[in-house]
Design an enzyme around this catalytic site. Structure first.
Site: not given
Ligand code: FAD
Length: 461
Positions: A14-15, A42, A47, A50, A98, A176, A180, A197, A263, A304, A312, A437, A442
């Site tokens: 995502s980021g 995500c 997300c 899910k 993407y 969460y 879910e 816990r 976690g 993250d 996300t 309404h 509301e």
């Molecule tokens: P990511 O999206 O995890 O992307 C990191 C990427 O880096 C991965 O594709 C990985 O393969 C790649 N990578 C790692 N190391 C390397 C490397 N050395 N070289 C090359 N590539 C590498 N958020 C919401 O806002 N709403 C939701 O409903 C929600 N539901 C979720 C449900 C679940 C089950 C989970 C696990 C998470 C959920 N999240 C949700 C959280 C959300 O998915 C994360 O916050 C978001 O994806 C973080 O984005 P990111 O870019 O930091 O990391």
């Protein structure tokens, strides 16, 4: 020195994807490496799949609800493999989107793992690449509790690819994702055991909301094992496909599948951060300031892997702000305040701003709460659908500091309430707004009578 790229992003989630695209749009020469799947957690195991599962789980109950409105619809059978195949097709499509977006933006993509060789050099699938600026956007990875038999339990990623839906499922964790998936599998017809816990699930959310959700889940027939931990997991003596989960209160559960949602840890292992001199914080996340800068001047981290607010839209906002700052001539920081968020339990809950427990540390609060059965369920008679809406209002300024909802459409409703809180709306602003309404939403603008005053001494444990 001439570098191969102005910016290199490690991680196409995502980021990272947003940061790369925006930087390229500002004219930077950008590369991005992704080792597993474009779109990251995500899109592939978070997300998106899910939410599709949440939607899959809703139909069975809706068919039953329809009876209350005069329809005669059998609940029927859910075809899990057919649903998973449809879900996989959609995820494949999104991965393609993407890839295309990055290509169209002129970003050079690498499908391999990237590791630091030195502060400006990365090794990617056997190639050496240099960059003036590097962004670590590697996300996080699930962490299993270290108990005997942990290898017999899956992680949330596994749930998206199961060949069959488990008839009996144990979920370890009270966060969460745990809640879910408990709702999803219960909705699809599984017997669900949620093991956590704390006395209530969803630590960190508003206490009253947590309580109301637990009551709904119990009324729906979910098995909540509160205040306990699993001590060990074993194979069932009779059938190896089954598991026995032993809990600290001596309960023993026989189930078909166990997952641990205990976690996530930031993805920093084997990135070679020591070779770049990038420091971690005490929790093992990449340490950054509000501008996503690490301790190394040209290395940044977003999403993250920094373990700030693991959502996300937050990762996207951080990536976008960083690209604008570095290449767009618009220095800015992503805000982490008043971020609306939702838990897609059944019913869902959503929240923005402070919980009552957080707010009272700032002074006395006026608390407004309403609980009701949504209109639809006056006819369906379905159990476990009670809604709760709550406002936390600063007594002195009358500013609304927190808005919370448990109930159908909570996430859709809270997005708009989030705008009001970001603009600093007062309770009088809410009161002056005319309601739509008849809706549940509301209630946010019609709560006239204060439920109670809350001050620090009366805080819920
Ligand atoms: P990511 O999206 O995890 O992307 C990191 C990427 O880096 C991965 O594709 C990985 O393969 C790649 N990578 C790692 N190391 C390397 C490397 N050395 N070289 C090359 N590539 C590498 N958020 C919401 O806002 N709403 C939701 O409903 C929600 N539901 C979720 C449900 C679940 C089950 C989970 C696990 C998470 C959920 N999240 C949700 C959280 C959300 O998915 C994360 O916050 C978001 O994806 C973080 O984005 P990111 O870019 O930091 O990391």
């Amino acid at each position: 020195m001439a570098y191969d790229f102005d910016l290199f992003v490690i991680g196409g989630g995502s980021g990272g994807t947003r940061c790369a695209r925006i930087a390229a749009g500002h004219g930077a020469r950008v590369g991005v490496a992704e080792e597993r799947f474009w779109g990251g957690t995500c899109v592939n195991v978070g997300c998106v799949p899910k939410k599709l599962m949440v939607q899959a789980a809703e139909y069975g109950a809706w068919a039953e609800d329809a009876r209350g409105f005069g329809w005669d619809m059998p609940r029927g059978h859910h075809d899990w493999p057919r649903f998973i195949a449809a879900k996989d097709r959609e995820i494949d499509r999104l991965q393609g989107v993407y890839r295309t977006l990055l290509g169209k933006a002129g970003v050079t993509t690498f499908e391999a793992r990237a590791t630091f060789l030195d502060p400006h050099t990365l090794e990617i699938g056997g190639k050496r690449v240099t960059a003036a600026n590097i962004v670590i956007a590697t996300g996080s990875t699930p962490h299993k509790a270290d108990i005997p038999g942990a290898e017999l339990a899956g992680i949330t990623d596994d749930l998206f690819y199961l060949p069959q839906r488990p008839a009996r499922l144990a979920i370890v964790g009270g966060g969460y994702s745990a809640v879910e998936f408990a709702s999803i599998f219960a909705g699809l017809g599984s017997e669900v055991h949620l093991i956590y816990r704390q006395p209530l699930p969803l630590r960190g959310f508003d206490h009253e909301l947590r309580q109301a959700l637990a009551e709904n889940l119990l009324a729906q027939g979910l098995h909540l094992h509160r205040g306990v931990i699993p001590t060990h997991i074993a194979l069932d003596g009779v059938c190896d496909a089954q598991r026995r989960v032993h809990l600290s209160d001596t309960t023993e559960l026989a189930v078909d599948y166990v997952i641990m949602t205990t976690g996530r840890i930031p993805n920093v292992a084997s990135l070679g951060l020591d070779r770049a001199g990038v420091a971690l914080n005490a929790q093992g996340a990449v340490a950054v300031d509000a501008g996503s800068r690490t301790n190394v001047a040209h290395v940044y981290a977003i999403g993250d892997v920094t373990d700030r607010l693991n959502l996300t839209p937050v990762a996207i906002a951080e990536g976008h702000a960083l690209a604008d700052t570095l290449f767009g001539g618009q220095p800015r920081e992503a805000s982490h305040e008043n971020v609306p968020t939702a838990v897609f339990s059944s019913p869902p809950l959503a929240t923005v701003g402070l919980t009552e427990e957080e707010a009272i540390r700032r002074g006395p609060m006026d608390i407004y709460v309403t609980r009701f059965t949504p209109m639809r369920h006056t006819l369906t008679g379905r159990h476990g659908r009670r809604a709760l809406i709550k406002l936390v209002v600063d007594q002195k300024s009358q500013k609304v500091l927190g808005a919370h909802m448990l109930g159908e459409d909570a996430a859709e409703i809270m997005q708009g309430i989030g705008i009001a809180l970001r603009m600093g709306a007062t309770k009088q602003d809410f009161d002056r707004t005319i309601g739509i309404h008849p809706t549940a939403a509301e209630e946010f603008v019609t709560m006239r009578t204060r439920t109670r005053v809350a001050a620090a001494a009366e805080a819920a444990e």
